[in-house]
Design a protein around this motif. Structure first.
Motif, PDB file in Angstrom:
ATOM      1  N   ALA A  32      28.821  16.949  18.532  1.00  0.00           N
ATOM      2  CA  ALA A  32      29.572  18.036  19.174  1.00  0.00           C
ATOM      3  C   ALA A  32      29.438  19.333  18.390  1.00  0.00           C
ATOM      4  O   ALA A  32      29.286  20.417  18.970  1.00  0.00           O
ATOM      5  CB  ALA A  32      31.038  17.644  19.313  1.00  0.00           C
ATOM      6  N   GLU A  33      29.504  19.235  17.055  1.00  0.00           N
ATOM      7  CA  GLU A  33      29.382  20.429  16.216  1.00  0.00           C
ATOM      8  C   GLU A  33      27.992  21.057  16.370  1.00  0.00           C
ATOM      9  O   GLU A  33      27.852  22.290  16.465  1.00  0.00           O
ATOM     10  CB  GLU A  33      29.636  20.045  14.756  1.00  0.00           C
ATOM     11  CG  GLU A  33      29.676  21.219  13.801  1.00  0.00           C
ATOM     12  CD  GLU A  33      30.830  22.158  14.082  1.00  0.00           C
ATOM     13  OE1 GLU A  33      30.660  23.376  13.852  1.00  0.00           O
ATOM     14  OE2 GLU A  33      31.883  21.688  14.545  1.00  0.00           O
ATOM     15  N   GLU A  34      26.960  20.226  16.406  1.00  0.00           N
ATOM     16  CA  GLU A  34      25.602  20.747  16.576  1.00  0.00           C
ATOM     17  C   GLU A  34      25.413  21.358  17.958  1.00  0.00           C
ATOM     18  O   GLU A  34      24.752  22.391  18.108  1.00  0.00           O
ATOM     19  CB  GLU A  34      24.584  19.619  16.336  1.00  0.00           C
ATOM     20  CG  GLU A  34      24.526  19.151  14.892  1.00  0.00           C
ATOM     21  CD  GLU A  34      23.379  18.178  14.656  1.00  0.00           C
ATOM     22  OE1 GLU A  34      22.374  18.263  15.392  1.00  0.00           O
ATOM     23  OE2 GLU A  34      23.497  17.342  13.745  1.00  0.00           O
ATOM     24  N   ILE A  62      32.343  15.229  24.703  1.00  0.00           N
ATOM     25  CA  ILE A  62      31.790  16.379  23.976  1.00  0.00           C
ATOM     26  C   ILE A  62      31.908  17.640  24.819  1.00  0.00           C
ATOM     27  O   ILE A  62      32.317  18.698  24.335  1.00  0.00           O
ATOM     28  CB  ILE A  62      30.336  16.105  23.571  1.00  0.00           C
ATOM     29  CG1 ILE A  62      30.281  15.018  22.488  1.00  0.00           C
ATOM     30  CG2 ILE A  62      29.649  17.380  23.081  1.00  0.00           C
ATOM     31  CD1 ILE A  62      28.898  14.532  22.141  1.00  0.00           C
ATOM     32  N   LEU A  63      31.557  17.526  26.098  1.00  0.00           N
ATOM     33  CA  LEU A  63      31.697  18.677  26.999  1.00  0.00           C
ATOM     34  C   LEU A  63      33.144  19.144  27.093  1.00  0.00           C
ATOM     35  O   LEU A  63      33.432  20.343  27.028  1.00  0.00           O
ATOM     36  CB  LEU A  63      31.198  18.304  28.404  1.00  0.00           C
ATOM     37  CG  LEU A  63      29.710  18.461  28.693  1.00  0.00           C
ATOM     38  CD1 LEU A  63      29.392  17.849  30.043  1.00  0.00           C
ATOM     39  CD2 LEU A  63      29.315  19.924  28.679  1.00  0.00           C
ATOM     40  N   ALA A  64      34.053  18.190  27.241  1.00  0.00           N
ATOM     41  CA  ALA A  64      35.465  18.544  27.409  1.00  0.00           C
ATOM     42  C   ALA A  64      36.027  19.225  26.173  1.00  0.00           C
ATOM     43  O   ALA A  64      36.950  20.031  26.274  1.00  0.00           O
ATOM     44  CB  ALA A  64      36.280  17.299  27.742  1.00  0.00           C
ATOM     45  N   GLY A  65      35.473  18.912  24.983  1.00  0.00           N
ATOM     46  CA  GLY A  65      35.980  19.497  23.749  1.00  0.00           C
ATOM     47  C   GLY A  65      35.404  20.855  23.421  1.00  0.00           C
ATOM     48  O   GLY A  65      35.865  21.511  22.485  1.00  0.00           O
ATOM     49  N   LEU A  66      34.406  21.297  24.190  1.00  0.00           N
ATOM     50  CA  LEU A  66      33.806  22.598  23.924  1.00  0.00           C
ATOM     51  C   LEU A  66      34.721  23.730  24.384  1.00  0.00           C
ATOM     52  O   LEU A  66      35.523  23.555  25.300  1.00  0.00           O
ATOM     53  CB  LEU A  66      32.464  22.719  24.661  1.00  0.00           C
ATOM     54  CG  LEU A  66      31.326  21.805  24.210  1.00  0.00           C
ATOM     55  CD1 LEU A  66      30.139  21.963  25.151  1.00  0.00           C
ATOM     56  CD2 LEU A  66      30.910  22.111  22.768  1.00  0.00           C
ATOM     57  N   ARG A  97      40.298  12.741  33.381  1.00  0.00           N
ATOM     58  CA  ARG A  97      40.615  13.688  32.316  1.00  0.00           C
ATOM     59  C   ARG A  97      39.502  14.725  32.170  1.00  0.00           C
ATOM     60  O   ARG A  97      39.768  15.903  31.940  1.00  0.00           O
ATOM     61  CB  ARG A  97      40.819  12.938  30.999  1.00  0.00           C
ATOM     62  CG  ARG A  97      42.106  12.114  30.990  1.00  0.00           C
ATOM     63  CD  ARG A  97      42.225  11.268  29.751  1.00  0.00           C
ATOM     64  NE  ARG A  97      43.460  10.484  29.788  1.00  0.00           N
ATOM     65  CZ  ARG A  97      43.703   9.433  29.037  1.00  0.00           C
ATOM     66  NH1 ARG A  97      42.798   9.030  28.168  1.00  0.00           N
ATOM     67  NH2 ARG A  97      44.838   8.777  29.130  1.00  0.00           N
ATOM     68  N   PHE A  98      38.271  14.259  32.305  1.00  0.00           N
ATOM     69  CA  PHE A  98      37.143  15.181  32.214  1.00  0.00           C
ATOM     70  C   PHE A  98      37.196  16.214  33.332  1.00  0.00           C
ATOM     71  O   PHE A  98      37.038  17.413  33.105  1.00  0.00           O
ATOM     72  CB  PHE A  98      35.834  14.386  32.280  1.00  0.00           C
ATOM     73  CG  PHE A  98      34.603  15.250  32.348  1.00  0.00           C
ATOM     74  CD1 PHE A  98      34.314  16.161  31.351  1.00  0.00           C
ATOM     75  CD2 PHE A  98      33.729  15.146  33.419  1.00  0.00           C
ATOM     76  CE1 PHE A  98      33.180  16.950  31.403  1.00  0.00           C
ATOM     77  CE2 PHE A  98      32.604  15.926  33.497  1.00  0.00           C
ATOM     78  CZ  PHE A  98      32.317  16.830  32.475  1.00  0.00           C
ATOM     79  N   SER A  99      37.440  15.769  34.561  1.00  0.00           N
ATOM     80  CA  SER A  99      37.504  16.701  35.686  1.00  0.00           C
ATOM     81  C   SER A  99      38.672  17.660  35.539  1.00  0.00           C
ATOM     82  O   SER A  99      38.598  18.826  35.934  1.00  0.00           O
ATOM     83  CB  SER A  99      37.599  15.946  37.017  1.00  0.00           C
ATOM     84  OG  SER A  99      38.828  15.257  37.109  1.00  0.00           O
ATOM     85  N   ALA A 100      39.781  17.176  34.941  1.00  0.00           N
ATOM     86  CA  ALA A 100      40.925  18.056  34.711  1.00  0.00           C
ATOM     87  C   ALA A 100      40.574  19.147  33.708  1.00  0.00           C
ATOM     88  O   ALA A 100      40.986  20.310  33.859  1.00  0.00           O
ATOM     89  CB  ALA A 100      42.119  17.247  34.213  1.00  0.00           C
ATOM     90  N   VAL A 299      45.939  17.620  25.969  1.00  0.00           N
ATOM     91  CA  VAL A 299      45.672  18.451  24.795  1.00  0.00           C
ATOM     92  C   VAL A 299      44.953  19.737  25.176  1.00  0.00           C
ATOM     93  O   VAL A 299      45.213  20.807  24.624  1.00  0.00           O
ATOM     94  CB  VAL A 299      44.834  17.654  23.760  1.00  0.00           C
ATOM     95  CG1 VAL A 299      44.407  18.548  22.620  1.00  0.00           C
ATOM     96  CG2 VAL A 299      45.636  16.470  23.237  1.00  0.00           C
ATOM     97  N   GLY A 300      44.051  19.644  26.145  1.00  0.00           N
ATOM     98  CA  GLY A 300      43.266  20.812  26.530  1.00  0.00           C
ATOM     99  C   GLY A 300      43.847  21.588  27.692  1.00  0.00           C
ATOM    100  O   GLY A 300      43.150  22.425  28.280  1.00  0.00           O
TER     101      GLY A 300
END
Length: 477
Positions: A32-34, A62-66, A97-100, A299-300
């Motif tokens: 994710a960091e890279e 990873i996408l959701a955390g960007l 959760r991803f779609s949210a 969280v997001g």
């Protein structure tokens, strides 16, 4: 879906046959960091290439955390087929959760790029989650090329948070007098859903479901043998309007892998394992969030959503805090005379709050899981009061000893010990009584119990401590 089919993915994604796809959290954080660094540098295609070979659940997390801009940039270089693939391959809970996290605008753009069949399949998958129903309707109505209204309405036909919204209408069944070979033919004809089934249903002449056959039993049986001898009774059935919470309870209580949905006994659908898992996870998550007064928040989530969720309860809690403050104000003369008492107020109230919350959490969980069937309220209250008494004795002795050694004041220690003992008994009793009372009057115990319990322990803790101190002021001064 088979392992080979799982790895045949759009955009050249997928590891092919070979090493397992699962990665550790530390490895996911590194990737994710890279990915963030590559997107920031303008190399979004290289970032997408880094995701090749990952499991769709890892890709999505990873996408959701960007950051939103980075996520949108990466989504624009991904084909809609890839997003569909991710949503279809992920655990349904994670898919929702991803779609949210995508938000309605991005989800609308992604679905707008899909073929109608893909869009409908994606929308149908997201209806497993009641809080998505309104978003799904909004997305469907806002597409530049509208989807067939009849098919959208069919997807959204059942009330949210019910068995109808969770069920798959492709429920395979065979007549009770059929042969095993005919039952296997039924499975061959229903397509991909057969890979998610654990049982084939058995119906009578009138279409009423009367039994089920496990897949393992079906596989080893001879094609020319009858189905009836290897069929077992149906443990539970649900109607289309059965709440998802009840479906989750049945699944957990009877250890079910799928639930037949019936209309006057006739089979009309089946709640599959992934939907049962989703209902169970969502129910347990909602209970846990409601206890903390953050129901529905992630969280997001946007700041505005978090404010709407938390601020009302924080405001209510502020009111109860002033109630506790008013209790302390009643004893201003005592505090003015013995200032050292103020230092120990948080000790009594804090321990009572923790004790009450421990009891509250256990009782709310037991209510949610249906563990209190046949358990009398009086028995529970007595048990928690006794437990509070035992805890109070130990903590009272401990805190009294600390106060005596620290302040060289035997009277203060005795007052503090008695107050701690009394407040722990109150905490245990109230922690059990509040959720039981709320359940009795038809209010969800998870919603308001925490605020009520902490108010009780604060107010009565202060009353006990300062009241006893006032009565025994000569022993302290």
């Amino acid at each position: 879906m088979s392992e080979s089919e799982r790895r045949e993915t759009p955009d050249g994604l997928g590891a092919g046959l070979g090493q397992p796809l699962a990665i550790s959290l530390r490895e996911a954080d590194r990737i994710a960091e890279e990915v963030r660094g590559l997107i920031k540098a303008g190399y979004e295609h290289h970032a997408l290439a880094m995701l090749r070979g990952l499991h769709p659940a890892d890709m999505a997390s990873i996408l959701a955390g960007l950051p939103r801009t980075s996520r949108d940039t990466l989504l624009r270089v991904m084909s809609p087929d890839t997003v569909v693939w991710m949503l279809q391959q992920m655990n349904p809970v994670e898919a929702a959760r991803f779609s949210a996290r995508l938000g309605s605008r991005v989800l609308m753009w992604v679905i707008g790029q899909m073929r109608p069949s893909q869009a409908l399949a994606t929308l149908e998958r997201l209806t497993l989650f009641p809080f998505h129903i309104l978003r799904i309707r909004k997305v469907a109505e806002s597409l530049e090329q509208p989807l067939p209204e009849a098919e959208v309405e069919e997807i959204l036909a059942h009330a949210p948070n019910t068995a109808g919204a969770l069920m798959d209408e492709h429920a395979p069944a065979v007549m009770v007098d059929a042969m095993v070979g005919a039952a296997k033919d039924v499975l061959r004809d229903i397509g991909d859903v057969r890979r998610k089934l654990t049982h084939l249903f058995v119906t009578g002449d009138d279409g009423v479901v009367i039994g089920q056959v496990g897949m393992a039993d079906l596989v080893i049986a001879d094609d020319d043998s009858p189905v009836r001898p290897i069929a077992s009774p149906i443990v539970a059935t649900v109607a289309v309007d059965t709440p998802a919470d009840e479906c989750a309870r049945l699944q957990r209580h009877y250890n079910l892998t799928q639930l037949p949905v019936v209309d006057e006994g006739r089979l009309i659908g089946v709640v599959l394992p992934e939907a049962l898992l989703s209902a169970t996870v969502e129910h347990d998550t909602r209970q846990m969030q409601q206890v903390a007064s953050v129901a529905g928040e992630t969280v997001g989530a946007p700041l505005s959503s978090s404010i709407r969720t938390r601020l009302p309860w924080l405001t209510v809690n502020l009111g109860t805090a002033f109630l506790a403050a008013g209790t302390v104000a009643l004893f201003e003369p005592t505090l003015a005379q013995v200032v050292v008492l103020a230092a120990f107020l948080p000790v009594v109230a804090g321990q009572g709050g923790i004790g009450g919350t421990q009891t509250l959490t256990l009782i709310v969980r037991a209510i949610a899981l249906g563990e209190l069937v046949g358990v009398g309220a009086a028995r529970l209250l007595v048990r928690e009061a006794v437990l509070g008494l035992l805890h109070g004795v130990w903590l009272g002795i401990l805190v009294a000893a600390i106060a005596i050694v620290w302040k060289q004041n035997l009277g203060l220690g005795l007052v503090l010990g008695l107050s701690m003992l009394g407040n722990m008994v109150i905490a245990g009793t109230v922690g059990a009584a509040v959720p039981l009372f709320l359940r009795r009057i038809g209010v969800d115990p998870a919603v308001a119990s925490a605020v009520i319990v902490t108010t009780f322990t604060d107010v009565f803790g202060f009353l006990l401590f300062l009241g006893i101190a006032t009565a025994a002021i000569n022993l302290i001064v």
